[in-house]
Design a protein around this motif. Sequence first.
Motif, mmCIF file in Angstrom:
data_model
loop_
_atom_site.group_PDB
_atom_site.id
_atom_site.type_symbol
_atom_site.label_atom_id
_atom_site.label_comp_id
_atom_site.label_asym_id
_atom_site.label_seq_id
_atom_site.Cartn_x
_atom_site.Cartn_y
_atom_site.Cartn_z
ATOM 1 N N SER A 45 0.782 -1.222 0.000
ATOM 2 C CA SER A 45 0.000 0.000 0.000
ATOM 3 C C SER A 45 0.819 1.279 0.000
ATOM 4 C CB SER A 45 -0.949 -0.001 1.202
ATOM 5 O OG SER A 45 -1.787 -1.126 1.141
ATOM 6 N N PRO A 47 3.180 4.095 -0.968
ATOM 7 C CA PRO A 47 3.988 4.391 -2.146
ATOM 8 C C PRO A 47 5.443 4.554 -1.785
ATOM 9 C CG PRO A 47 2.725 6.315 -1.485
ATOM 10 C CD PRO A 47 2.272 5.189 -0.613
ATOM 11 N N SER A 62 4.248 1.890 -5.849
ATOM 12 C CA SER A 62 3.943 1.107 -4.650
ATOM 13 C C SER A 62 4.511 -0.297 -4.792
ATOM 14 C CB SER A 62 2.429 1.038 -4.453
ATOM 15 O OG SER A 62 1.846 0.251 -5.474
#
Length: 207
Positions: A45, A47, A62
């Motif tokens: 999740s 980045p 990500s």
Amino acid sequence: MAADLSPRIRAAEPAGPRLRRASAALLGVVLTLAGCGGPPAADPSPPVPSASVPAGADATVSGIDALFLAMMVAHTEQTLEIVRLGLDRVTDPRIRTLIDAVRATETDELATMRVWLRDAGPSAAAAAARHDHSGHSDAAAGMARLRAAAPADADRVLLDVLRRHQRTAADLARAQVTAGTSDRVRELARRVERSRTAEIELMGQMG
């Protein structure tokens, strides 16, 4: 990709029961369509800041984007092996034109994906590298079939092997469009999905 034979064609397995539900549900989408077993290597999740990204490009990749890139790098390397073997074996000039165009397109894509994976930074790249890619493709079995095919069967076998292989790429790319976070990686996935789907249709017309 247009379904013609221009010089550059721009141009699955369900997951096994070992696929563990993780908090990052989107990664599960990619793993499911790509046929991966086992848990994700890292939470995709957050980045990861990207280094050396050109001005105006998407600056974040990500973990899920890096995983897609790593899987596609491996898949594309296999595609190029199939194509090299095919160019030595096939006789139909239409098929030779197609796979030569596939080679040109995917060589370019491979270079781009390697740069983007490198630029994703060590965290994302390491997470992708820890994932086991061994079950994503039956390319080795396909190439063995192609090597063993009688000369009269080589064209048909090549079309079957490459069609199956490109269907996996299209499915994986389609999942990335849904699950990915990086705009430029998702746009690449869209191009891959369109080009591989067009190639599959064209190969169906050839044999």
